[in-house]
Design a protein around this motif. Structure first.
Motif, short mmCIF file in Angstrom:
data_model
loop_
_atom_site.label_atom_id
_atom_site.label_comp_id
_atom_site.label_asym_id
_atom_site.label_seq_id
_atom_site.Cartn_x
_atom_site.Cartn_y
_atom_site.Cartn_z
N ASP A 145 -8.51 -61.36 -0.17
CA ASP A 145 -9.25 -60.18 -0.60
C ASP A 145 -9.47 -60.17 -2.11
OD1 ASP A 145 -9.39 -59.36 1.99
OD2 ASP A 145 -7.93 -57.74 1.81
N ALA A 146 -8.48 -60.64 -2.87
CA ALA A 146 -8.62 -60.68 -4.33
C ALA A 146 -9.71 -61.66 -4.74
CB ALA A 146 -7.29 -61.06 -4.98
N ILE A 147 -9.72 -62.85 -4.13
CA ILE A 147 -10.75 -63.84 -4.45
C ILE A 147 -12.11 -63.38 -3.96
CG2 ILE A 147 -11.51 -66.21 -4.10
CD1 ILE A 147 -8.57 -67.00 -3.82
N ARG A 148 -12.13 -62.77 -2.77
CA ARG A 148 -13.39 -62.24 -2.23
C ARG A 148 -14.00 -61.20 -3.17
NH1 ARG A 148 -11.52 -60.76 2.14
NH2 ARG A 148 -12.16 -62.50 3.49
N ALA A 149 -13.16 -60.33 -3.69
CA ALA A 149 -13.65 -59.30 -4.61
C ALA A 149 -14.24 -59.93 -5.87
CB ALA A 149 -12.50 -58.36 -4.98
N GLN A 150 -13.61 -61.00 -6.36
CA GLN A 150 -14.14 -61.68 -7.54
C GLN A 150 -15.50 -62.33 -7.25
OE1 GLN A 150 -10.79 -64.25 -8.50
NE2 GLN A 150 -10.20 -62.90 -10.18
N GLU A 188 -17.67 -61.34 -4.92
CA GLU A 188 -18.66 -60.28 -4.73
C GLU A 188 -19.02 -59.59 -6.04
OE1 GLU A 188 -16.80 -57.85 -1.77
OE2 GLU A 188 -17.43 -59.15 -0.10
N ALA A 189 -18.09 -59.61 -7.00
CA ALA A 189 -18.36 -59.00 -8.31
C ALA A 189 -19.09 -59.95 -9.25
CB ALA A 189 -17.05 -58.56 -8.95
N GLY A 190 -19.29 -61.21 -8.80
CA GLY A 190 -19.99 -62.17 -9.64
C GLY A 190 -19.11 -62.94 -10.60
N LEU A 224 -17.74 -67.85 2.70
CA LEU A 224 -17.81 -67.59 1.25
C LEU A 224 -17.55 -68.83 0.41
CD1 LEU A 224 -15.96 -64.16 1.07
CD2 LEU A 224 -18.40 -64.57 0.89
N VAL A 225 -16.80 -69.78 0.95
CA VAL A 225 -16.49 -71.00 0.21
C VAL A 225 -16.59 -72.20 1.15
CG1 VAL A 225 -14.92 -69.77 -1.34
CG2 VAL A 225 -13.99 -70.95 0.66
N ARG A 257 -22.43 -63.91 0.98
CA ARG A 257 -23.54 -64.09 1.88
C ARG A 257 -24.52 -62.93 1.75
NH1 ARG A 257 -20.55 -64.92 7.51
NH2 ARG A 257 -19.41 -63.13 6.67
N GLN A 258 -25.78 -63.24 1.97
CA GLN A 258 -26.78 -62.19 1.94
C GLN A 258 -26.60 -61.26 3.13
OE1 GLN A 258 -29.04 -61.74 -0.59
NE2 GLN A 258 -27.77 -63.33 -1.53
#
Length: 246
Positions: free
Chosen positions: A23-28, A30-32, A69-70, A84-85
């Motif tokens: 979740d931490a990496i996903r948030a990064q 998604e935040a760009g 995502l990766v 992802r779009q």
């Protein structure tokens, strides 16, 4: 970026360690903070950053990979693909929900797809694909192992559209992943991992026996049992609400 605090989340509650890292990496992403094409830090760097074991970090990366995502490139590392779009027409499983009715509807949809996938896998699977299915029922039951088991069956259909469908919806097709997220890490069905693993083994055995009808029936029974488990939560949720009112 703010400091990562293991074991915490806004609003309280605990999640699995690998979910916290993912979740931490996903948030990064998604935040760009990481753009598509960027390489993630090395495994040792992530271990040092989050303070968790190699197994936890690897499970987190596997979850991100399952979510699209990766991607891992042999000899090069892990690279960002997403986020992802958003496709409003395909938000079948990705939204977080604590509505039991939503999860039951999703399981009913999976019956229509995965029962046939199990039958095709029993008829068409290669030895390598059978070995992958078997491998997914030999370890400990985890969210990731659950998802990879269903992915292995989809692959073994040798119809790429089954795998593409599961890849698109990602690991949130597993109800406990979605439901636990909105429950603040609380698992309302904490004792069903071993029964689910037994159900998976029954499906795998039918596929490896090349018995399409038995494979379909085992998959149907597995998903219908899942529906029954989540319907049983209706009473639990009603009791919780009654206790709050009382």
């Amino acid at each position: 970026m703010g400091a990562f605090m293991p074991g915490t989340r806004k609003g309280g509650g605990r999640r699995s360690l690998s979910s916290q890292v993912a979740d931490a990496i996903r948030a990064q992403i998604e935040a760009g903070y990481y753009a598509p094409g960027d390489k993630l830090p090395t495994e040792p760097a992530l271990i040092d950053k989050f303070g968790f074991s190699r197994t936890v970090v690897r499970e987190a990366i596997a979850a991100l990979r399952a979510d699209g995502l990766v991607e891992s490139r042999q000899g090069s590392g892990v690279f960002v693909i997403g986020p992802r779009q958003s496709d409003p027409g395909m938000k079948l499983f990705t939204g977080e929900t604590d509505k039991i009715s939503d999860i039951i509807e999703e399981l009913e949809l999976r019956i229509g797809i995965e029962v046939e996938a199990a039958g095709l896998a029993a008829a068409r699977s290669s030895p390598a694909q059978e070995a992958e299915i078997q491998a997914q029922v030999e370890g400990r039951p985890t969210d990731e192992a659950d998802f990879q088991f269903h992915m292995a069956i989809a692959t073994a259909t040798n119809n790429a559209r089954f795998r593409t469908f599961l890849e698109h919806v990602g690991r949130r097709m597993i109800p406990r992943v979605k439901f636990r997220t909105v429950m603040g890490g609380v698992d309302p069905l904490p004792n069903r991992d071993e029964p689910i693993l037994r159900e998976h083994r029954e499906i795998a055995e039918a596929i490896l026996s090349r018995d399409p009808d038995r494979a379909r029936e085992a998959m149907r029974r597995h998903l219908v049992t899942g529906i029954k488990r989540y319907r049983s939560l209706t009473t639990w949720r009603q009791t919780e609400k009654a206790d709050e009112v009382g």
